[in-house]
Enzyme design. Structure first.
Site, PDB file in Angstrom:
ATOM      1  N   LYS A  82       0.859  -1.184   0.000  1.00 58.85           N
ATOM      2  CA  LYS A  82       0.000   0.000   0.000  1.00 58.85           C
ATOM      3  C   LYS A  82       0.892   1.230   0.000  1.00 58.85           C
ATOM      4  O   LYS A  82       1.670   1.443   0.936  1.00 58.85           O
ATOM      5  CB  LYS A  82      -0.912  -0.013   1.225  1.00 58.85           C
ATOM      6  CG  LYS A  82      -1.747   1.265   1.334  1.00 58.85           C
ATOM      7  CD  LYS A  82      -2.787   1.183   2.424  1.00 58.85           C
ATOM      8  CE  LYS A  82      -3.545   2.489   2.540  1.00 58.85           C
ATOM      9  NZ  LYS A  82      -4.595   2.430   3.573  1.00 58.85           N
ATOM     10  N   LYS A 126      -2.052  -1.538  -3.898  1.00 63.31           N
ATOM     11  CA  LYS A 126      -2.948  -0.381  -3.857  1.00 63.31           C
ATOM     12  C   LYS A 126      -2.149   0.895  -3.915  1.00 63.31           C
ATOM     13  O   LYS A 126      -1.178   0.999  -3.173  1.00 63.31           O
ATOM     14  CB  LYS A 126      -3.742  -0.454  -2.551  1.00 63.31           C
ATOM     15  CG  LYS A 126      -4.576   0.773  -2.255  1.00 63.31           C
ATOM     16  CD  LYS A 126      -5.216   0.657  -0.905  1.00 63.31           C
ATOM     17  CE  LYS A 126      -5.946   1.949  -0.602  1.00 63.31           C
ATOM     18  NZ  LYS A 126      -6.380   2.021   0.771  1.00 63.31           N
TER      19      LYS A 126
HETATM   20  C1  PBG Z   1      -7.307   3.226   5.403  1.00 58.94           C
HETATM   21  C2  PBG Z   1      -7.729   3.170   3.984  1.00 58.94           C
HETATM   22  C3  PBG Z   1      -7.634   4.182   3.034  1.00 58.94           C
HETATM   23  C4  PBG Z   1      -8.176   3.670   1.860  1.00 58.94           C
HETATM   24  C5  PBG Z   1      -8.588   2.379   2.113  1.00 58.94           C
HETATM   25  N1  PBG Z   1      -8.277   2.073   3.439  1.00 58.94           N
HETATM   26  C6  PBG Z   1      -7.201   5.577   3.184  1.00 58.94           C
HETATM   27  C7  PBG Z   1      -5.800   5.933   3.451  1.00 58.94           C
HETATM   28  O1  PBG Z   1      -4.897   5.119   3.549  1.00 58.94           O
HETATM   29  O2  PBG Z   1      -5.618   7.149   3.600  1.00 58.94           O
HETATM   30  C8  PBG Z   1      -8.273   4.416   0.572  1.00 58.94           C
HETATM   31  C9  PBG Z   1      -9.222   3.880  -0.418  1.00 58.94           C
HETATM   32  C10 PBG Z   1      -9.510   4.806  -1.535  1.00 58.94           C
HETATM   33  O3  PBG Z   1      -8.857   5.848  -1.734  1.00 58.94           O
HETATM   34  O4  PBG Z   1     -10.445   4.479  -2.279  1.00 58.94           O
HETATM   35  N2  PBG Z   1      -8.354   2.866   6.261  1.00 58.94           N
END
Ligand code: PBG
Length: 324
Positions: free
Chosen positions: A195, A248
């Protein structure tokens, strides 16, 4: 001289022929639809930066989940907007927290729909970080305890799968232990393994009001410059017990998906995040691109790169476009 013996255009002459030899086929069966649940009843609050996506109260969420299931989409992933936020993100692991209530209601109303719960603290902490803050830093090991508690409370409420998105070191192993101890050895973990610290999460943070109040997430999410590190993160998560690993965002990281596909045998998921969705939506609204065509092309690319499972805000559109 291959030409004129070889003419690749021969197989492109008609739609039927093109479909016959297509290397990649999208299916709604491989999609996960992300949804936002909020307190109250009869609430259907459109997210400004993500048109067509809503913060839904539990009652309307269940209704929406019924239509999602009817479209042949097998799974949803839930994000909660809690009543209140605090330093330790306590509503993330409350037995009657917003996600826990939502899971109970959805599993009761739509039992066959798989419910995945995002495991993270950022939607629940007053400072907006994904972990416990100590002296201005995110305390990795103190956070693990709270993540494990969150995952367990979600599974107790009926979640079919948990998906840690916090990027703390060791969280997959810690959650695995917690679930096994509680009698949930059969519940899989979908790990957000690679991520990245990405600008593409902007619209989501508006949706969940979860932007960090100080600093940023670069001390725990990955540097977009790194590819080898993603493979290391994935290998660690698999060692700790991840059943499915995730990359991601998706489209800007197709190289990572493709490499991971070659190197690992577990199912690979990719998250087409909010910013990827909103860019397409916005350009289409301006009449600059053909929305349906572009969204299908992005999803096909993500699948072609090697993702087996795709989390996407376009899931319902795909069902419509594939004629479900
Ligand atoms: C954290 C989380 C995020 C997303 C999914 N889980 C936000 C982040 O890391 O700031 C982002 C998903 C998206 O942008 O569609 N709980």
């Amino acid at each position: 001289m291959p030409f004129p013996t070889h003419r690749p255009r021969r197989l492109r002459r008609s739609e039927t022929l093109r479909q016959l030899v297509s290397e990649t086929r999208l299916s709604t069966r491989a999609l996960v639809y992300p949804m936002f649940v909020c307190p109250g009843s009869k609430v259907r609050d459109e997210i400004g930066s993500m048109p067509g996506n809503f913060r839904l109260s539990v009652d309307l969420l269940v209704e929406e989940c019924k239509s999602v299931a009817n479209l042949g989409i097998p799974a949803v992933i839930l994000f909660g907007i809690p009543e209140q936020k605090d330093e330790m993100g306590t509503s993330a692991y409350a037995a009657d927290g917003i996600v826990q209530r939502a899971v109970r209601a959805v599993k009761k109303g739509v039992p066959d729909l798989l419910v995945i719960c995002d495991v993270c603290l950022d939607e629940y902490t007053s400072h907006g970080h994904c972990g416990v803050v100590r002296d201005g830093e995110i305390d990795n090991d103190a956070t693990l305890e709270l993540l494990a508690r969150t995952a367990k409370s979600q599974v107790l409420a009926g979640a079919d799968m948990v998906a840690p998105s916090d990027m703390m070191d060791g969280r997959v192993g810690r959650i695995r232990r917690e679930l096994d101890r509680a009698g949930f050895a059969h519940i899989p973990i979908l790990a957000y393994s690679a991520k990245y610290a990405s600008g593409f999460y902007g619209p989501f943070r508006e949706a969940a009001d979860s932007a960090p109040k100080f600093g940023d997430r670069r001390s725990y999410q990955m540097d977009p410059a790194n590819q080898r590190e993603a493979l290391r993160e994935i290998a660690l998560d698999i060692d700790e017990g991840a059943d499915i690993i995730m990359v991601k965002p998706a489209l800007p990281y197709l190289d990572v998906i493709a490499l991971a596909r070659r190197q690992f045998d577990v199912p690979i998921a990719a998250y087409q995040v909010s910013g990827e969705f909103s860019m397409i939506e916005a350009a289409a609204r301006k009449g600059w691109i053909d929305r349906d065509r572009v969204l299908m092309e992005t999803l096909l690319s993500i699948h072609r790169a090697g993702a087996d499972v795709i989390l996407t805000y376009f899931a319902k559109d795909v069902a419509r476009l594939l004629g479900v």
